[in-house]
Design a protein around this motif. Structure first.
Motif, PDB file in Angstrom:
ATOM      1  N   UNK A   1      38.658  40.182  25.646  1.00 42.66           N
ATOM      2  CA  UNK A   1      39.429  41.145  24.858  1.00 42.66           C
ATOM      3  C   UNK A   1      38.983  42.574  25.142  1.00 42.66           C
ATOM      4  N   UNK A   2      37.665  42.800  25.214  1.00 41.67           N
ATOM      5  CA  UNK A   2      37.139  44.145  25.453  1.00 41.67           C
ATOM      6  C   UNK A   2      37.537  44.634  26.844  1.00 41.67           C
ATOM      7  N   UNK A   3      37.481  43.733  27.832  1.00 37.74           N
ATOM      8  CA  UNK A   3      37.867  44.120  29.195  1.00 37.74           C
ATOM      9  C   UNK A   3      39.332  44.558  29.235  1.00 37.74           C
ATOM     10  N   UNK A   4      40.185  43.790  28.590  1.00 35.05           N
ATOM     11  CA  UNK A   4      41.616  44.119  28.578  1.00 35.05           C
ATOM     12  C   UNK A   4      41.867  45.404  27.805  1.00 35.05           C
ATOM     13  N   UNK A   5      41.103  45.607  26.734  1.00 37.90           N
ATOM     14  CA  UNK A   5      41.302  46.780  25.887  1.00 37.90           C
ATOM     15  C   UNK A   5      40.850  48.060  26.562  1.00 37.90           C
ATOM     16  N   UNK A   6      39.766  47.997  27.315  1.00 41.98           N
ATOM     17  CA  UNK A   6      39.176  49.205  27.907  1.00 41.98           C
ATOM     18  C   UNK A   6      39.517  49.386  29.375  1.00 41.98           C
ATOM     19  N   UNK A   7      40.315  48.480  29.949  1.00 40.61           N
ATOM     20  CA  UNK A   7      40.609  48.570  31.383  1.00 40.61           C
ATOM     21  C   UNK A   7      41.412  49.825  31.690  1.00 40.61           C
ATOM     22  N   UNK A   8      40.956  50.557  32.682  1.00 37.95           N
ATOM     23  CA  UNK A   8      41.640  51.799  33.073  1.00 37.95           C
ATOM     24  C   UNK A   8      41.806  51.878  34.577  1.00 37.95           C
ATOM     25  N   UNK A   9      41.795  50.739  35.248  1.00 41.84           N
ATOM     26  CA  UNK A   9      41.935  50.715  36.693  1.00 41.84           C
ATOM     27  C   UNK A   9      43.371  50.759  37.145  1.00 41.84           C
ATOM     28  N   UNK A  10      43.586  50.379  38.383  1.00 40.06           N
ATOM     29  CA  UNK A  10      44.915  50.442  38.976  1.00 40.06           C
ATOM     30  C   UNK A  10      45.749  49.228  38.606  1.00 40.06           C
ATOM     31  N   UNK A  11      45.226  48.054  38.881  1.00 44.49           N
ATOM     32  CA  UNK A  11      45.973  46.818  38.637  1.00 44.49           C
ATOM     33  C   UNK A  11      45.129  45.863  37.804  1.00 44.49           C
ATOM     34  N   UNK A  12      45.577  45.594  36.588  1.00 45.33           N
ATOM     35  CA  UNK A  12      44.861  44.648  35.723  1.00 45.33           C
ATOM     36  C   UNK A  12      45.031  43.231  36.258  1.00 45.33           C
ATOM     37  N   UNK A  13      43.927  42.500  36.363  1.00 51.94           N
ATOM     38  CA  UNK A  13      43.945  41.137  36.890  1.00 51.94           C
ATOM     39  C   UNK A  13      43.549  40.166  35.785  1.00 51.94           C
ATOM     40  N   UNK A  14      44.505  39.404  35.307  1.00 52.10           N
ATOM     41  CA  UNK A  14      44.204  38.412  34.276  1.00 52.10           C
ATOM     42  C   UNK A  14      43.315  37.290  34.807  1.00 52.10           C
ATOM     43  N   UNK A  15      43.525  36.803  36.064  1.00 54.17           N
ATOM     44  CA  UNK A  15      42.599  35.776  36.590  1.00 54.17           C
ATOM     45  C   UNK A  15      41.149  36.239  36.603  1.00 54.17           C
ATOM     46  N   UNK A  16      40.903  37.502  36.972  1.00 56.68           N
ATOM     47  CA  UNK A  16      39.539  38.014  36.956  1.00 56.68           C
ATOM     48  C   UNK A  16      38.992  38.033  35.539  1.00 56.68           C
ATOM     49  N   UNK A  17      39.819  38.487  34.588  1.00 55.22           N
ATOM     50  CA  UNK A  17      39.376  38.537  33.196  1.00 55.22           C
ATOM     51  C   UNK A  17      39.087  37.133  32.673  1.00 55.22           C
ATOM     52  N   UNK A  18      39.924  36.171  33.050  1.00 57.69           N
ATOM     53  CA  UNK A  18      39.691  34.790  32.631  1.00 57.69           C
ATOM     54  C   UNK A  18      38.395  34.254  33.214  1.00 57.69           C
ATOM     55  N   UNK A  19      38.083  34.667  34.433  1.00 52.58           N
ATOM     56  CA  UNK A  19      36.853  34.201  35.067  1.00 52.58           C
ATOM     57  C   UNK A  19      35.618  34.688  34.318  1.00 52.58           C
ATOM     58  N   UNK A  20      35.728  35.800  33.599  1.00 52.70           N
ATOM     59  CA  UNK A  20      34.593  36.289  32.816  1.00 52.70           C
ATOM     60  C   UNK A  20      34.238  35.308  31.696  1.00 52.70           C
TER      61      UNK A  20
ATOM     62  N   UNK B   1      34.446  49.755  39.863  1.00 50.69           N
ATOM     63  CA  UNK B   1      32.998  49.709  39.610  1.00 50.69           C
ATOM     64  C   UNK B   1      32.648  49.108  38.252  1.00 50.69           C
ATOM     65  N   UNK B   2      33.484  49.363  37.240  1.00 49.36           N
ATOM     66  CA  UNK B   2      33.194  48.852  35.905  1.00 49.36           C
ATOM     67  C   UNK B   2      33.303  47.331  35.834  1.00 49.36           C
ATOM     68  N   UNK B   3      34.031  46.731  36.779  1.00 47.98           N
ATOM     69  CA  UNK B   3      34.127  45.265  36.814  1.00 47.98           C
ATOM     70  C   UNK B   3      32.760  44.625  37.025  1.00 47.98           C
ATOM     71  N   UNK B   4      31.884  45.306  37.774  1.00 49.82           N
ATOM     72  CA  UNK B   4      30.532  44.791  37.995  1.00 49.82           C
ATOM     73  C   UNK B   4      29.762  44.701  36.684  1.00 49.82           C
ATOM     74  N   UNK B   5      30.003  45.659  35.806  1.00 49.47           N
ATOM     75  CA  UNK B   5      29.338  45.651  34.502  1.00 49.47           C
ATOM     76  C   UNK B   5      29.762  44.426  33.698  1.00 49.47           C
ATOM     77  N   UNK B   6      31.060  44.131  33.706  1.00 46.16           N
ATOM     78  CA  UNK B   6      31.550  42.980  32.955  1.00 46.16           C
ATOM     79  C   UNK B   6      31.061  41.668  33.561  1.00 46.16           C
ATOM     80  N   UNK B   7      30.982  41.610  34.886  1.00 47.61           N
ATOM     81  CA  UNK B   7      30.438  40.412  35.528  1.00 47.61           C
ATOM     82  C   UNK B   7      28.981  40.188  35.118  1.00 47.61           C
ATOM     83  N   UNK B   8      28.186  41.247  35.175  1.00 47.57           N
ATOM     84  CA  UNK B   8      26.781  41.129  34.808  1.00 47.57           C
ATOM     85  C   UNK B   8      26.635  40.818  33.321  1.00 47.57           C
TER      86      UNK B   8
END
Length: 224
Positions: free
Chosen positions: A40-59, A99-106
């Motif tokens: 939810x936080x990733x989707x709420x704060x995402x400010x990139x070019x293309x939002x990827x639901x599969x990536x978010x689900x993988x989190x 770059x912020x995707x790395x933060x969510x992965x970690x």
């Protein structure tokens, strides 16, 4: 007489902790809960070019899987050694565009490790702390979005009129490219459009000498 082999056997080969289904269930459910929270936080704060639901689900799955692995590792030393050997040959080649995707992965991996170790309070407290930081740093929303404006013109007079309208509308513009073919200019500008207001395109199209006007956002949406 105790030999070195006996010490190794007692310390490693026979070393294991009691496995509790109840504790494991609590850890996995906590990982699922925090994983969904991260989703939810990733989707709420995402400010990139293309939002990827599969990536978010993988989190979400990453949090649960990491917890699953840590629970297995902490229950048996031999299994942990085998797990380390198996994971050492895995290579991840997925490109991270933001770059912020790395933060969510970690974040997801860290939550899994902490919950697998049974530190529930730390996992929830740390996630709440990270969320506050993300919301504070990403809370300032810019209503303007970058766009690429492409104009195909018939003559220099049309270029002057179009440039004047664009400057009056946006104030600051960036010329990304200009080319001339058979005396007909083609211009590419970078502009920032506020609140997706694209009515100025009608004004540009009304200028005599403009063959086409195209406005393209960086996420691939097209208007005009």
């Amino acid at each position: 007489m105790t030999t070195f082999t006996d010490i190794i056997k007692k310390s490693f080969l026979e070393a294991s902790s009691d496995f509790s289904i109840a504790a494991a269930s609590v850890s996995l459910l906590s990982a699922l809960f925090i994983g969904l929270f991260i989703f939810f936080i990733y989707k709420k704060t995402y400010a990139g070019v293309m939002y990827s639901k599969p990536f978010n689900t993988s989190l979400v799955l990453l949090s649960v899987l990491t917890t699953f692995v840590i629970l297995a590792v902490t229950s048996n030393v031999v299994l942990s050694l085998g797990m380390v050997g198996a994971l050492s040959i895995v290579r991840f080649r997925t490109a991270i565009k933001e770059p912020l995707d790395l933060v969510f992965l970690f974040w997801s991996i860290s939550v899994g490790i902490i919950l697998g170790a049974g530190l529930y309070s730390l996992a929830f407290l740390g996630s709440a702390f990270i969320t506050v930081i993300l919301l504070v740093l990403t809370g300032k929303v810019d209503s303007s979005a970058p766009y690429i404006l492409m104009l195909q013109l018939e003559n220099e007079n049309a270029e002057l009129q179009a440039t004047e309208i664009i400057k009056n509308r946006f104030g600051k513009i960036i010329v990304k490219s200009k080319s001339i073919t058979d005396g007909q200019p083609e211009l590419i500008y970078e502009v920032k459009v506020k609140n997706n207001e694209t009515s100025f395109m009608n004004e540009l199209s009304a200028i005599e000498g403009i063959q086409s006007a195209t406005l393209v956002s960086y996420n691939g949406n097209q208007a005009g």
